[in-house]
Scaffold this motif. Structure first.
Motif, PDB file in Angstrom:
ATOM      1  N   MET A   1       0.838  -1.186   0.000  1.00 56.52           N
ATOM      2  CA  MET A   1       0.000   0.000   0.000  1.00 56.52           C
ATOM      3  C   MET A   1       0.881   1.248   0.000  1.00 56.52           C
ATOM      4  O   MET A   1       1.978   1.230   0.532  1.00 56.52           O
ATOM      5  N   LYS A   2       0.355   2.282  -0.551  1.00 58.57           N
ATOM      6  CA  LYS A   2       1.094   3.537  -0.609  1.00 58.57           C
ATOM      7  C   LYS A   2       0.720   4.447   0.549  1.00 58.57           C
ATOM      8  O   LYS A   2      -0.295   4.247   1.214  1.00 58.57           O
ATOM      9  N   ASP A   3       1.517   5.462   0.752  1.00 57.94           N
ATOM     10  CA  ASP A   3       1.270   6.456   1.788  1.00 57.94           C
ATOM     11  C   ASP A   3       0.401   7.582   1.213  1.00 57.94           C
ATOM     12  O   ASP A   3       0.195   7.663  -0.001  1.00 57.94           O
ATOM     13  N   GLU A   5       0.129  11.007  -0.103  1.00 59.01           N
ATOM     14  CA  GLU A   5       1.166  11.847  -0.712  1.00 59.01           C
ATOM     15  C   GLU A   5       0.651  13.152  -1.298  1.00 59.01           C
ATOM     16  O   GLU A   5       1.416  14.099  -1.469  1.00 59.01           O
ATOM     17  N   ASP A   9      -4.956  11.602  -2.859  1.00 54.65           N
ATOM     18  CA  ASP A   9      -5.005  10.629  -1.761  1.00 54.65           C
ATOM     19  C   ASP A   9      -5.941  11.105  -0.652  1.00 54.65           C
ATOM     20  O   ASP A   9      -6.710  10.321  -0.096  1.00 54.65           O
ATOM     21  N   PHE A  93      -4.076   3.046   2.924  1.00 58.88           N
ATOM     22  CA  PHE A  93      -2.772   3.699   3.060  1.00 58.88           C
ATOM     23  C   PHE A  93      -1.928   3.074   4.154  1.00 58.88           C
ATOM     24  O   PHE A  93      -2.438   2.546   5.139  1.00 58.88           O
ATOM     25  N   GLY A  95       2.193   4.049   5.926  1.00 54.90           N
ATOM     26  CA  GLY A  95       3.385   4.887   5.862  1.00 54.90           C
ATOM     27  C   GLY A  95       3.330   5.985   6.897  1.00 54.90           C
ATOM     28  O   GLY A  95       2.416   6.042   7.731  1.00 54.90           O
TER      29      GLY A  95
END
Length: 126
Positions: A1-3, A5, A9, A93, A95
């Motif tokens: 999963m991404k943060d 940013e 998002d 998400f 991060g």
């Protein structure tokens, strides 16, 4: 999963969270029947609010707590709000910014809950 940013998002987080709110049997009546939230206006404000908190943008202006004073809400509502927010956050998400969002959301829920209890105990309603 991404943060988290960018504003896209933030918009995803806010939109998915409020979908859950609108389907929730405890929170939906507060937002839709009692507060009669105009979602077309409310969602962009929430994008700006979270963009300010997480991305440092300065478009949000307002005092979010004041809008809650007149609502018949208590600890159970704040607990459910944070539960849905964290579920949404964790589903999309991971991060450092996601962790920051988690901490800020928990802080907001705790502060709002404390303020509401204080106001209700004092009998003071604006």
């Amino acid at each position: 999963m991404k943060d988290i940013e960018n504003n896209s998002d933030i918009q995803l987080l806010v939109d998915e969270f409020y979908k859950k709110v609108n389907e929730d049997e405890l929170l939906s009546p507060i937002f839709n029947e009692i507060a009669q939230v105009n979602w077309k206006d409310h969602l962009p404000k929430m994008y700006k609010f979270w963009s300010k908190l997480l991305l440092g943008e300065n478009e949000y202006q307002g005092s979010p707590f004041d809008k809650h004073i007149q609502l018949p809400i208590g600890e159970n509502h704040f607990n459910r709000w944070i539960q849905l927010f964290l579920e949404t956050l964790d589903a999309h998400f991971a991060g450092s910014k996601a962790t920051e969002a988690r901490l800020k959301a928990q802080s907001i829920a705790n502060i709002f809950n404390f303020k509401m209890k204080t106001i209700q105990a004092s009998g003071y309603i604006r």
